[in-house]
Motif scaffolding. Structure first.
Motif, PDB file in Angstrom:
ATOM      1  N   ALA A  75       0.830  -1.207   0.000  1.00  0.00           N
ATOM      2  CA  ALA A  75       0.000   0.000   0.000  1.00  0.00           C
ATOM      3  C   ALA A  75       0.864   1.257   0.000  1.00  0.00           C
ATOM      4  O   ALA A  75       0.579   2.215  -0.716  1.00  0.00           O
ATOM      5  CB  ALA A  75      -0.940   0.000   1.207  1.00  0.00           C
ATOM      6  N   ALA A  76       1.916   1.235   0.794  1.00  0.00           N
ATOM      7  CA  ALA A  76       2.768   2.422   0.912  1.00  0.00           C
ATOM      8  C   ALA A  76       3.550   2.715  -0.365  1.00  0.00           C
ATOM      9  O   ALA A  76       3.793   3.884  -0.677  1.00  0.00           O
ATOM     10  CB  ALA A  76       3.731   2.250   2.080  1.00  0.00           C
ATOM     11  N   HIS A  77       3.923   1.681  -1.085  1.00  0.00           N
ATOM     12  CA  HIS A  77       4.793   1.885  -2.237  1.00  0.00           C
ATOM     13  C   HIS A  77       4.078   1.737  -3.580  1.00  0.00           C
ATOM     14  O   HIS A  77       4.135   2.636  -4.414  1.00  0.00           O
ATOM     15  CB  HIS A  77       5.986   0.927  -2.165  1.00  0.00           C
ATOM     16  CG  HIS A  77       6.810   1.132  -0.940  1.00  0.00           C
ATOM     17  ND1 HIS A  77       7.606   2.233  -0.733  1.00  0.00           N
ATOM     18  CD2 HIS A  77       6.937   0.381   0.177  1.00  0.00           C
ATOM     19  CE1 HIS A  77       8.192   2.161   0.448  1.00  0.00           C
ATOM     20  NE2 HIS A  77       7.803   1.039   1.027  1.00  0.00           N
ATOM     21  N   MET A  96       0.866   1.531  -4.231  1.00  0.00           N
ATOM     22  CA  MET A  96      -0.421   2.215  -4.373  1.00  0.00           C
ATOM     23  C   MET A  96      -0.278   3.717  -4.174  1.00  0.00           C
ATOM     24  O   MET A  96      -1.265   4.408  -3.940  1.00  0.00           O
ATOM     25  CB  MET A  96      -1.438   1.634  -3.380  1.00  0.00           C
ATOM     26  CG  MET A  96      -1.728   0.153  -3.622  1.00  0.00           C
ATOM     27  SD  MET A  96      -2.898  -0.542  -2.433  1.00  0.00           S
ATOM     28  CE  MET A  96      -4.439  -0.040  -3.205  1.00  0.00           C
ATOM     29  N   ALA A  97       0.919   4.224  -4.261  1.00  0.00           N
ATOM     30  CA  ALA A  97       1.137   5.665  -4.110  1.00  0.00           C
ATOM     31  C   ALA A  97       0.546   6.389  -5.318  1.00  0.00           C
ATOM     32  O   ALA A  97       0.593   5.902  -6.436  1.00  0.00           O
ATOM     33  CB  ALA A  97       2.626   5.959  -3.988  1.00  0.00           C
ATOM     34  N   MET A 149      -5.219   6.519  -6.190  1.00  0.00           N
ATOM     35  CA  MET A 149      -5.337   5.300  -5.397  1.00  0.00           C
ATOM     36  C   MET A 149      -5.364   5.585  -3.903  1.00  0.00           C
ATOM     37  O   MET A 149      -5.243   4.664  -3.100  1.00  0.00           O
ATOM     38  CB  MET A 149      -4.198   4.345  -5.719  1.00  0.00           C
ATOM     39  CG  MET A 149      -4.201   3.878  -7.166  1.00  0.00           C
ATOM     40  SD  MET A 149      -3.115   2.488  -7.425  1.00  0.00           S
ATOM     41  CE  MET A 149      -4.160   1.168  -6.843  1.00  0.00           C
ATOM     42  N   ASP A 150      -5.533   6.834  -3.512  1.00  0.00           N
ATOM     43  CA  ASP A 150      -5.484   7.182  -2.094  1.00  0.00           C
ATOM     44  C   ASP A 150      -6.527   6.435  -1.267  1.00  0.00           C
ATOM     45  O   ASP A 150      -6.235   5.957  -0.174  1.00  0.00           O
ATOM     46  CB  ASP A 150      -5.652   8.688  -1.890  1.00  0.00           C
ATOM     47  CG  ASP A 150      -4.377   9.456  -2.169  1.00  0.00           C
ATOM     48  OD1 ASP A 150      -3.305   8.810  -2.263  1.00  0.00           O
ATOM     49  OD2 ASP A 150      -4.453  10.687  -2.293  1.00  0.00           O
ATOM     50  N   ARG A 184      -5.557   2.747  -1.058  1.00  0.00           N
ATOM     51  CA  ARG A 184      -4.367   2.620  -0.217  1.00  0.00           C
ATOM     52  C   ARG A 184      -4.733   2.764   1.252  1.00  0.00           C
ATOM     53  O   ARG A 184      -4.258   2.004   2.100  1.00  0.00           O
ATOM     54  CB  ARG A 184      -3.311   3.649  -0.600  1.00  0.00           C
ATOM     55  CG  ARG A 184      -2.018   3.444   0.185  1.00  0.00           C
ATOM     56  CD  ARG A 184      -0.952   4.454  -0.165  1.00  0.00           C
ATOM     57  NE  ARG A 184      -1.381   5.769   0.286  1.00  0.00           N
ATOM     58  CZ  ARG A 184      -1.197   6.893  -0.399  1.00  0.00           C
ATOM     59  NH1 ARG A 184      -0.603   6.868  -1.563  1.00  0.00           N
ATOM     60  NH2 ARG A 184      -1.605   8.032   0.083  1.00  0.00           N
ATOM     61  N   VAL A 210      -6.258  -0.501   2.465  1.00  0.00           N
ATOM     62  CA  VAL A 210      -5.262  -1.551   2.657  1.00  0.00           C
ATOM     63  C   VAL A 210      -4.432  -1.266   3.905  1.00  0.00           C
ATOM     64  O   VAL A 210      -4.157  -2.167   4.704  1.00  0.00           O
ATOM     65  CB  VAL A 210      -4.372  -1.707   1.406  1.00  0.00           C
ATOM     66  CG1 VAL A 210      -3.216  -2.677   1.673  1.00  0.00           C
ATOM     67  CG2 VAL A 210      -5.195  -2.189   0.229  1.00  0.00           C
ATOM     68  N   GLU A 211      -4.031  -0.013   4.086  1.00  0.00           N
ATOM     69  CA  GLU A 211      -3.247   0.334   5.277  1.00  0.00           C
ATOM     70  C   GLU A 211      -4.039   0.078   6.549  1.00  0.00           C
ATOM     71  O   GLU A 211      -3.503  -0.442   7.531  1.00  0.00           O
ATOM     72  CB  GLU A 211      -2.790   1.782   5.200  1.00  0.00           C
ATOM     73  CG  GLU A 211      -1.687   1.997   4.173  1.00  0.00           C
ATOM     74  CD  GLU A 211      -1.312   3.456   3.981  1.00  0.00           C
ATOM     75  OE1 GLU A 211      -2.084   4.356   4.384  1.00  0.00           O
ATOM     76  OE2 GLU A 211      -0.244   3.697   3.388  1.00  0.00           O
ATOM     77  N   TYR A 268      -9.684  -5.300   2.122  1.00  0.00           N
ATOM     78  CA  TYR A 268      -8.817  -5.677   1.014  1.00  0.00           C
ATOM     79  C   TYR A 268      -9.618  -5.894  -0.268  1.00  0.00           C
ATOM     80  O   TYR A 268      -9.207  -5.460  -1.350  1.00  0.00           O
ATOM     81  CB  TYR A 268      -8.018  -6.935   1.347  1.00  0.00           C
ATOM     82  CG  TYR A 268      -7.085  -6.808   2.532  1.00  0.00           C
ATOM     83  CD1 TYR A 268      -6.460  -5.606   2.855  1.00  0.00           C
ATOM     84  CD2 TYR A 268      -6.818  -7.905   3.350  1.00  0.00           C
ATOM     85  CE1 TYR A 268      -5.613  -5.501   3.932  1.00  0.00           C
ATOM     86  CE2 TYR A 268      -5.961  -7.809   4.434  1.00  0.00           C
ATOM     87  CZ  TYR A 268      -5.366  -6.610   4.727  1.00  0.00           C
ATOM     88  OH  TYR A 268      -4.517  -6.504   5.794  1.00  0.00           O
ATOM     89  N   ALA A 284     -10.642  -2.560  -1.649  1.00  0.00           N
ATOM     90  CA  ALA A 284      -9.491  -1.828  -2.195  1.00  0.00           C
ATOM     91  C   ALA A 284      -9.026  -2.386  -3.527  1.00  0.00           C
ATOM     92  O   ALA A 284      -8.690  -1.632  -4.433  1.00  0.00           O
ATOM     93  CB  ALA A 284      -8.343  -1.846  -1.188  1.00  0.00           C
TER      94      ALA A 284
END
Length: 125
Positions: free
Chosen positions: A22-24, A26-27, A31-32, A35, A38-39, A87, A90
């Motif tokens: 999510a951090a990488h 889905m940046a 996709m905010d 993301r 998922v986070e 999930y 997302a």
């Protein structure tokens, strides 16, 4: 409770992997929302994976081990329904799974309450 430890390890690995994804991967502003889901799912999954390890570590020291086992199962149900729903939303956009997430949230709450009751019984006997 060996299965709880195994499932805790698997859930921890999945949570960290999805959190990193999510951090990488889905940046980006488009996709905010996904993301964030998922986070949030990974965060809750990781917390409850640690709780499963803690339950497995103390289960034999508590007089009513059935309560602790029930707490562990409730937390696993919470992971599947709450985190799983986030999930699915997302990654697929199927917002209908939003109706499933509260089942998992309730299961998490039940798990923590069962843990509290087991602890109360441990120290009141």
């Amino acid at each position: 409770m060996r299965m709880s430890v195994i499932l805790a390890g698997l859930n921890g690995a999945i949570a960290v992997g999805l959190g990193a994804f999510a951090a990488h991967a889905m940046a980006g502003s488009d996709m905010d929302y996904a993301r964030g889901l998922v986070e949030k799912g990974a965060h809750y999954q990781l917390i409850h994976a640690v709780a499963l390890v803690a339950i497995a570590a103390v289960v034999r020291q508590v007089p009513d081990e059935k309560l602790l086992r029930a707490a562990a199962y409730a937390m696993l149900v919470g992971i599947v329904f709450f985190c799983g729903a986030l999930y699915v939303i997302a990654f697929t956009g199927l917002s209908v799974f939003g109706a499933v997430a509260p089942i998992g949230g309730i299961a998490f709450i039940v798990g923590w309450l069962l843990l509290a009751v087991a602890g109360y019984r441990q120290f009141s006997s």
